[in-house]
Design a protein around this motif. Structure first.
Motif, PDB file in Angstrom:
ATOM      1  N   LEU A  11     -12.451   4.054  -0.767  1.00 11.40           N
ATOM      2  CA  LEU A  11     -12.863   4.334   0.601  1.00 11.40           C
ATOM      3  C   LEU A  11     -13.960   5.387   0.526  1.00 11.40           C
ATOM      4  O   LEU A  11     -13.729   6.509   0.105  1.00 11.40           O
ATOM      5  CB  LEU A  11     -11.650   4.852   1.375  1.00 11.40           C
ATOM      6  N   SER A  12     -15.161   4.971   0.909  1.00  5.96           N
ATOM      7  CA  SER A  12     -16.327   5.806   0.697  1.00  5.96           C
ATOM      8  C   SER A  12     -16.978   6.166   2.030  1.00  5.96           C
ATOM      9  O   SER A  12     -16.904   5.404   2.982  1.00  5.96           O
ATOM     10  CB  SER A  12     -17.289   4.993  -0.185  1.00  5.96           C
ATOM     11  N   GLY A  13     -17.624   7.322   2.085  1.00 11.21           N
ATOM     12  CA  GLY A  13     -18.275   7.752   3.313  1.00 11.21           C
ATOM     13  C   GLY A  13     -18.260   9.266   3.389  1.00 11.21           C
ATOM     14  O   GLY A  13     -17.478   9.916   2.715  1.00 11.21           O
ATOM     15  N   LEU A 120      -9.636  -3.211  -9.279  1.00  9.54           N
ATOM     16  CA  LEU A 120     -10.498  -2.734  -8.201  1.00  9.54           C
ATOM     17  C   LEU A 120     -10.727  -3.898  -7.246  1.00  9.54           C
ATOM     18  O   LEU A 120     -11.356  -4.888  -7.591  1.00  9.54           O
ATOM     19  CB  LEU A 120     -11.832  -2.235  -8.769  1.00  9.54           C
ATOM     20  N   SER A 121     -10.176  -3.801  -6.030  1.00  3.72           N
ATOM     21  CA  SER A 121     -10.219  -4.931  -5.107  1.00  3.72           C
ATOM     22  C   SER A 121     -11.371  -4.855  -4.116  1.00  3.72           C
ATOM     23  O   SER A 121     -11.869  -5.879  -3.683  1.00  3.72           O
ATOM     24  CB  SER A 121      -8.909  -5.017  -4.326  1.00  3.72           C
ATOM     25  N   ALA A 122     -11.766  -3.665  -3.722  1.00  6.01           N
ATOM     26  CA  ALA A 122     -12.853  -3.566  -2.753  1.00  6.01           C
ATOM     27  C   ALA A 122     -13.393  -2.157  -2.638  1.00  6.01           C
ATOM     28  O   ALA A 122     -12.693  -1.181  -2.902  1.00  6.01           O
ATOM     29  CB  ALA A 122     -12.375  -4.019  -1.374  1.00  6.01           C
ATOM     30  N   ILE A 123     -14.646  -2.086  -2.225  1.00 11.58           N
ATOM     31  CA  ILE A 123     -15.269  -0.823  -1.860  1.00 11.58           C
ATOM     32  C   ILE A 123     -15.502  -0.897  -0.356  1.00 11.58           C
ATOM     33  O   ILE A 123     -16.201  -1.796   0.124  1.00 11.58           O
ATOM     34  CB  ILE A 123     -16.652  -0.629  -2.531  1.00 11.58           C
ATOM     35  N   ILE A 124     -14.887   0.015   0.373  1.00 10.51           N
ATOM     36  CA  ILE A 124     -15.016   0.042   1.830  1.00 10.51           C
ATOM     37  C   ILE A 124     -15.820   1.284   2.195  1.00 10.51           C
ATOM     38  O   ILE A 124     -15.439   2.399   1.825  1.00 10.51           O
ATOM     39  CB  ILE A 124     -13.622   0.112   2.490  1.00 10.51           C
ATOM     40  N   ARG A 152     -24.828   0.268  -0.538  1.00 13.41           N
ATOM     41  CA  ARG A 152     -25.205  -0.806  -1.468  1.00 13.41           C
ATOM     42  C   ARG A 152     -24.018  -1.391  -2.220  1.00 13.41           C
ATOM     43  O   ARG A 152     -23.975  -2.576  -2.511  1.00 13.41           O
ATOM     44  CB  ARG A 152     -26.233  -0.283  -2.476  1.00 13.41           C
ATOM     45  N   CYS A 153     -23.036  -0.551  -2.549  1.00 13.29           N
ATOM     46  CA  CYS A 153     -21.962  -1.060  -3.393  1.00 13.29           C
ATOM     47  C   CYS A 153     -20.722  -1.490  -2.601  1.00 13.29           C
ATOM     48  O   CYS A 153     -19.668  -1.722  -3.176  1.00 13.29           O
ATOM     49  CB  CYS A 153     -21.602  -0.063  -4.489  1.00 13.29           C
ATOM     50  N   ALA A 154     -20.834  -1.617  -1.283  1.00 11.99           N
ATOM     51  CA  ALA A 154     -19.654  -1.965  -0.479  1.00 11.99           C
ATOM     52  C   ALA A 154     -19.438  -3.471  -0.353  1.00 11.99           C
ATOM     53  O   ALA A 154     -20.382  -4.244  -0.366  1.00 11.99           O
ATOM     54  CB  ALA A 154     -19.802  -1.351   0.912  1.00 11.99           C
ATOM     55  N   GLY A 311     -21.406  -5.154 -10.464  1.00 10.17           N
ATOM     56  CA  GLY A 311     -22.797  -5.312 -10.073  1.00 10.17           C
ATOM     57  C   GLY A 311     -22.934  -5.337  -8.575  1.00 10.17           C
ATOM     58  O   GLY A 311     -22.001  -5.044  -7.844  1.00 10.17           O
ATOM     59  N   GLU A 312     -24.119  -5.688  -8.119  1.00 14.84           N
ATOM     60  CA  GLU A 312     -24.348  -5.772  -6.692  1.00 14.84           C
ATOM     61  C   GLU A 312     -24.438  -7.224  -6.262  1.00 14.84           C
ATOM     62  O   GLU A 312     -25.397  -7.913  -6.603  1.00 14.84           O
ATOM     63  CB  GLU A 312     -25.641  -5.038  -6.332  1.00 14.84           C
TER      64      GLU A 312
END
Length: 332
Positions: A11-13, A120-124, A152-154, A311-312
């Motif tokens: 969880l990013s932000g 690693l299932s997701a970047i939110i 970019r990585c979400a 990757g992206e």
């Protein structure tokens, strides 16, 4: 081993973007659903979660109705290991501070996933829409660049605080976000209000469903969101940040090397622990900046043959198909 893995969500932000609100809602949702969530706070100093202060000195604390929470204090792998072994959660949220580069966190989690039963299932990423717009029009400094990296990585993007922007400003910020990340599932939110099932669906969407199921799922999804919401599932199913592949059998080392050398440029990092059909030892494999490296290792404990590709927005299916083909060929 492969099917009993703990889903890890990053969880990013930035502080104040609405990340913690989302986390609290997600924890409540999963707890009520009878699942056991855990949280790793990858924060600097103290974090105020729902009025409860979690100090950095507290490695483990029970909060939010029995959810396990621990602070990683810079060592994410250790924190993951302690949680998985000690608490056996069903899913883990890693709340990363705005100051941390998401790529470093992704790297640490995927390193740990080679030896721990996690994936690693997701970047939110929760985006403070007014703040991003302001930075884009004015300063474009370090914070701006970090926001760009987080976007970019979400796999899942929440454009939050959208009630504070006019329609034209909203379009401006959405265009910017789409320029950086055309593929992620994008939602406009106010107070991080989102159906938590969207989060739950990410890893099921990324794992294998038939196209028919995807279509029927899209129907229900697109009707349940307000007009602002963009639903671009046809992209998001096949565009992942990290794909984990479990090998059923050893593959030929030369053919695997050939496969790695032809990875699309969207995949900029890969790693794994592998057995090859033409050598007796196991190898740790690393790939970065178009270079690859193989080192003989003897992993401790029961570690499966696994590779992670990071990757992206690359097509997971293509990589998966190539690897399955390698496995079949080594069988004959």
């Amino acid at each position: 081993m492969a099917n009993k893995r703990v889903h890890v969500y990053v969880l990013s932000g930035f502080l104040g973007s609405g990340k913690t609100t989302l986390l609290t809602k997600a924890i409540d949702y999963f707890t009520e659903a009878g699942r056991k969530p855990a949280v790793i706070m990858n924060e600097i100093g103290e974090v105020n979660l729902d009025g409860q202060l979690i100090a950095n000195e507290v490695p483990m604390s029970e909060l939010l109705g029995g959810c396990i929470c621990c602070s990683s204090r810079g060592d994410l792998a250790t924190a993951l290991n302690e949680l998985v072994i000690g608490e056996q959660p069903d899913l883990i949220f890693v709340e990363s501070t705005g100051i941390a580069n998401p790529m470093e966190i992704i790297d640490e989690i995927t390193d740990a996933s080679l030896i721990l039963p996690i994936e690693l299932s997701a970047i939110i990423t929760v985006v403070d829409a007014p703040q991003l717009l302001e930075l884009n029009r004015t300063s474009r400094g370090k914070t701006y660049r970090l926001m760009r990296d987080q976007i970019r990585c979400a796999n899942l993007l929440l454009l939050n605080k959208t009630d504070l922007l006019q329609e034209s400003a909203l379009q401006e910020v959405q265009d910017l976000v789409r320029e950086w990340n055309p593929y992620a599932d994008l939602h406009y939110t106010v107070f991080s209000q989102i159906d938590i099932r969207v989060i739950e669906d990410i890893h099921t969407e990324i794992s294998d469903r038939s196209p028919m199921q995807v279509e029927s799922n899209d129907e229900t999804a697109s009707h349940s969101h307000e007009h602002h919401h963009e639903h671009e599932h046809h992209h998001s199913h096949n565009h992942v940040m990290a794909y984990t592949h479990f090998f059923e059998r050893a593959v030929n080392s030369n053919e695997f090397e050939q496969f790695v050398s032809q990875l699309p440029q969207e995949v900029y990092r890969a790693k794994g622990i592998l057995s090859f059909s033409d050598t007796s030892s196991r190898f740790l494999f690393q790939y970065a900046y178009r270079e690859m490296d193989f080192v003989k290792i003897t992993p401790k404990g029961d570690v499966p043959d696994v590779a992670v590709f990071i990757g992206e927005n690359f097509a997971k299916d293509v990589i998966r198909a190539s690897l399955l083909k390698l496995e079949e060929e080594s069988d004959t």
